[in-house]
Design a protein around this motif. Structure first.
Motif, PDB file in Angstrom:
ATOM      1  N   PHE A  91     -61.391  41.800  13.653  1.00  0.00           N
ATOM      2  CA  PHE A  91     -60.537  41.992  12.487  1.00  0.00           C
ATOM      3  C   PHE A  91     -59.208  42.535  12.996  1.00  0.00           C
ATOM      4  O   PHE A  91     -59.185  43.502  13.764  1.00  0.00           O
ATOM      5  N   VAL A  92     -58.118  41.928  12.576  1.00  0.00           N
ATOM      6  CA  VAL A  92     -56.788  42.330  13.038  1.00  0.00           C
ATOM      7  C   VAL A  92     -56.056  42.992  11.888  1.00  0.00           C
ATOM      8  O   VAL A  92     -55.887  42.389  10.809  1.00  0.00           O
ATOM      9  N   LEU A  93     -55.637  44.227  12.101  1.00  0.00           N
ATOM     10  CA  LEU A  93     -54.919  44.986  11.081  1.00  0.00           C
ATOM     11  C   LEU A  93     -53.423  44.774  11.271  1.00  0.00           C
ATOM     12  O   LEU A  93     -52.883  45.024  12.349  1.00  0.00           O
ATOM     13  N   SER A  94     -52.760  44.300  10.228  1.00  0.00           N
ATOM     14  CA  SER A  94     -51.327  44.011  10.326  1.00  0.00           C
ATOM     15  C   SER A  94     -50.712  44.099   8.949  1.00  0.00           C
ATOM     16  O   SER A  94     -51.392  43.965   7.920  1.00  0.00           O
ATOM     17  N   HIS A  95     -49.398  44.304   8.924  1.00  0.00           N
ATOM     18  CA  HIS A  95     -48.685  44.335   7.651  1.00  0.00           C
ATOM     19  C   HIS A  95     -47.930  43.030   7.405  1.00  0.00           C
ATOM     20  O   HIS A  95     -47.196  42.912   6.416  1.00  0.00           O
ATOM     21  N   ARG A  96     -48.099  42.064   8.290  1.00  0.00           N
ATOM     22  CA  ARG A  96     -47.413  40.791   8.129  1.00  0.00           C
ATOM     23  C   ARG A  96     -48.372  39.635   8.415  1.00  0.00           C
ATOM     24  O   ARG A  96     -49.414  39.825   9.021  1.00  0.00           O
ATOM     25  N   ALA A  97     -47.996  38.461   7.948  1.00  0.00           N
ATOM     26  CA  ALA A  97     -48.843  37.280   8.115  1.00  0.00           C
ATOM     27  C   ALA A  97     -49.022  36.962   9.594  1.00  0.00           C
ATOM     28  O   ALA A  97     -48.183  37.292  10.444  1.00  0.00           O
ATOM     29  N   ALA A  98     -50.147  36.307   9.896  1.00  0.00           N
ATOM     30  CA  ALA A  98     -50.446  35.904  11.270  1.00  0.00           C
ATOM     31  C   ALA A  98     -50.955  34.467  11.239  1.00  0.00           C
ATOM     32  O   ALA A  98     -52.158  34.209  11.331  1.00  0.00           O
ATOM     33  N   PRO A  99     -50.047  33.490  11.094  1.00  0.00           N
ATOM     34  CA  PRO A  99     -50.473  32.089  10.936  1.00  0.00           C
ATOM     35  C   PRO A  99     -51.178  31.522  12.160  1.00  0.00           C
ATOM     36  O   PRO A  99     -51.845  30.495  12.054  1.00  0.00           O
ATOM     37  N   GLU A 100     -51.054  32.198  13.303  1.00  0.00           N
ATOM     38  CA  GLU A 100     -51.692  31.704  14.519  1.00  0.00           C
ATOM     39  C   GLU A 100     -53.165  32.046  14.611  1.00  0.00           C
ATOM     40  O   GLU A 100     -53.880  31.605  15.515  1.00  0.00           O
ATOM     41  N   MET A 101     -53.678  32.827  13.656  1.00  0.00           N
ATOM     42  CA  MET A 101     -55.073  33.231  13.704  1.00  0.00           C
ATOM     43  C   MET A 101     -55.995  32.042  13.453  1.00  0.00           C
ATOM     44  O   MET A 101     -55.649  31.110  12.723  1.00  0.00           O
ATOM     45  N   THR A 102     -57.173  32.099  14.061  1.00  0.00           N
ATOM     46  CA  THR A 102     -58.157  31.026  13.916  1.00  0.00           C
ATOM     47  C   THR A 102     -59.217  31.409  12.888  1.00  0.00           C
ATOM     48  O   THR A 102     -59.258  32.552  12.397  1.00  0.00           O
ATOM     49  N   GLU A 103     -60.116  30.456  12.605  1.00  0.00           N
ATOM     50  CA  GLU A 103     -61.189  30.727  11.648  1.00  0.00           C
ATOM     51  C   GLU A 103     -62.182  31.744  12.173  1.00  0.00           C
ATOM     52  O   GLU A 103     -62.981  32.298  11.403  1.00  0.00           O
ATOM     53  N   ARG A 104     -62.149  32.039  13.467  1.00  0.00           N
ATOM     54  CA  ARG A 104     -63.046  33.040  14.051  1.00  0.00           C
ATOM     55  C   ARG A 104     -62.489  34.454  13.904  1.00  0.00           C
ATOM     56  O   ARG A 104     -63.169  35.418  14.245  1.00  0.00           O
ATOM     57  N   GLN A 105     -61.261  34.576  13.424  1.00  0.00           N
ATOM     58  CA  GLN A 105     -60.599  35.875  13.323  1.00  0.00           C
ATOM     59  C   GLN A 105     -60.250  36.158  11.870  1.00  0.00           C
ATOM     60  O   GLN A 105     -60.000  35.241  11.092  1.00  0.00           O
ATOM     61  N   THR A 106     -60.208  37.457  11.529  1.00  0.00           N
ATOM     62  CA  THR A 106     -59.913  37.858  10.152  1.00  0.00           C
ATOM     63  C   THR A 106     -58.721  38.804  10.133  1.00  0.00           C
ATOM     64  O   THR A 106     -58.703  39.813  10.853  1.00  0.00           O
ATOM     65  N   LEU A 107     -57.737  38.488   9.325  1.00  0.00           N
ATOM     66  CA  LEU A 107     -56.556  39.335   9.160  1.00  0.00           C
ATOM     67  C   LEU A 107     -56.758  40.252   7.967  1.00  0.00           C
ATOM     68  O   LEU A 107     -57.183  39.813   6.898  1.00  0.00           O
ATOM     69  N   VAL A 108     -56.444  41.551   8.144  1.00  0.00           N
ATOM     70  CA  VAL A 108     -56.506  42.527   7.064  1.00  0.00           C
ATOM     71  C   VAL A 108     -55.124  43.154   6.931  1.00  0.00           C
ATOM     72  O   VAL A 108     -54.597  43.717   7.897  1.00  0.00           O
ATOM     73  N   THR A 109     -54.540  43.070   5.752  1.00  0.00           N
ATOM     74  CA  THR A 109     -53.182  43.571   5.542  1.00  0.00           C
ATOM     75  C   THR A 109     -53.128  44.753   4.590  1.00  0.00           C
ATOM     76  O   THR A 109     -52.040  45.235   4.266  1.00  0.00           O
ATOM     77  N   THR A 110     -54.294  45.234   4.147  1.00  0.00           N
ATOM     78  CA  THR A 110     -54.322  46.253   3.088  1.00  0.00           C
ATOM     79  C   THR A 110     -54.717  47.639   3.598  1.00  0.00           C
ATOM     80  O   THR A 110     -55.094  48.496   2.804  1.00  0.00           O
ATOM     81  N   GLY A 111     -54.645  47.858   4.898  1.00  0.00           N
ATOM     82  CA  GLY A 111     -54.846  49.213   5.404  1.00  0.00           C
ATOM     83  C   GLY A 111     -56.126  49.392   6.191  1.00  0.00           C
ATOM     84  O   GLY A 111     -57.033  48.557   6.180  1.00  0.00           O
ATOM     85  N   ILE A 112     -56.196  50.534   6.884  1.00  0.00           N
ATOM     86  CA  ILE A 112     -57.299  50.809   7.802  1.00  0.00           C
ATOM     87  C   ILE A 112     -58.626  50.953   7.069  1.00  0.00           C
ATOM     88  O   ILE A 112     -59.675  50.543   7.580  1.00  0.00           O
ATOM     89  N   GLU A 113     -58.623  51.517   5.860  1.00  0.00           N
ATOM     90  CA  GLU A 113     -59.882  51.687   5.133  1.00  0.00           C
ATOM     91  C   GLU A 113     -60.525  50.340   4.840  1.00  0.00           C
ATOM     92  O   GLU A 113     -61.737  50.163   5.028  1.00  0.00           O
ATOM     93  N   ASP A 114     -59.718  49.375   4.379  1.00  0.00           N
ATOM     94  CA  ASP A 114     -60.259  48.043   4.076  1.00  0.00           C
ATOM     95  C   ASP A 114     -60.699  47.329   5.347  1.00  0.00           C
ATOM     96  O   ASP A 114     -61.721  46.622   5.354  1.00  0.00           O
ATOM     97  N   ALA A 115     -59.943  47.500   6.421  1.00  0.00           N
ATOM     98  CA  ALA A 115     -60.317  46.866   7.690  1.00  0.00           C
ATOM     99  C   ALA A 115     -61.647  47.409   8.189  1.00  0.00           C
ATOM    100  O   ALA A 115     -62.525  46.650   8.637  1.00  0.00           O
TER     101      ALA A 115
END
Length: 242
Positions: A91-115
């Protein structure tokens, strides 16, 4: 669980890290992955010293999911489109989009608690590992870290990205075990701070401490003159001996 290779002066990269450059001039922080003659049972290609293999594989086998910061993700060339751990969902924690991510990876943009909540669900009862100083700091601030494990390499890098960032207060650690190995010392403390749910003293607290000590060191905690207090939190245990 926050575990990281770190220099004596507290850096987790050398100077000029980044995409295509990895750790910059700090690659020696991970020389101990390949300087031994004992193959890792978890990571293909790793050959560690005997002491390092015992510590590293025991920790790696406990991890079911990873939460990584965006900077770590970028520095690591997006984990090759997969995960930095062969059996853990990233799970990758970020505040911006990450279009390079694959289906094996999950982007979380809503903070550490949600991640952390998403990673715990994916870990299916195993531990969640944290990668990156920023993520570790945010998780510490939120009271979401049970362990800080350092693989300390005997070098002063003099610059780079620091592991620990500014925190709002002290985080007291109790060292459970220090394992010296060629090129690295494995420091395994537990955090002695938490949101208090129940205070336990006497025999009940010692039972909890012995369980945790046996889990990480293979033996009960040595008795001394300490007064024991255990802080028990939902889904985890944090204990202090003092």
């Amino acid at each position: 669980m926050s575990a990281h290779a770190v220099s004596v002066d507290g850096y987790i990269t050398g100077r000029d890290p980044g995409a295509g450059r990895g750790l910059g001039d700090g690659t020696m922080l991970f020389d101990w992955y390949f300087d031994g003659d004992t193959p890792s049972q978890v990571f293909d290609g790793f050959r560690l010293s005997g002491p390092s293999a015992r510590v590293f594989d025991a920790l790696a086998a406990r991890v079911g999911a990873i939460v990584a910061g965006r900077t770590t993700y970028e520095d690591s060339d997006h984990f090759g489109g997969g995960s930095p751990h062969p059996a853990a969902q990233p799970f990758v924690l970020s505040h911006r989009a990450a279009p390079e991510m694959t289906e094996r990876q999950t982007l979380v943009t809503t903070g550490i608690e949600d991640a952390m909540a998403a990673a715990r669900q994916a870990a299916d009862g195993k531990d969640v590992g944290l990668m990156g100083g920023g993520v570790a700091t945010e998780a510490l601030k939120a009271g979401l870290v049970d362990e800080v494990i350092l693989h300390q390499v005997p070098i002063l890098l003099g610059g780079g990205r620091p592991f620990f960032r500014a925190l709002p207060g002290h985080v007291r650690l109790r060292l459970v075990e220090a394992v010296p190995a060629p090129g690295v010392t494995h420091l395994q403390p537990i955090i002695v701070r938490g949101r208090v749910i129940e205070w336990l003293e006497g025999d009940t607290a010692w039972e909890i401490i012995d369980q945790i000590s046996t889990k990480y060191t293979g033996r009960p905690y040595p008795r001394g003159e300490e007064r024991v207090v255990a802080v028990v939190e939902p889904g985890r245990q944090t204990v202090g001996v003092g």
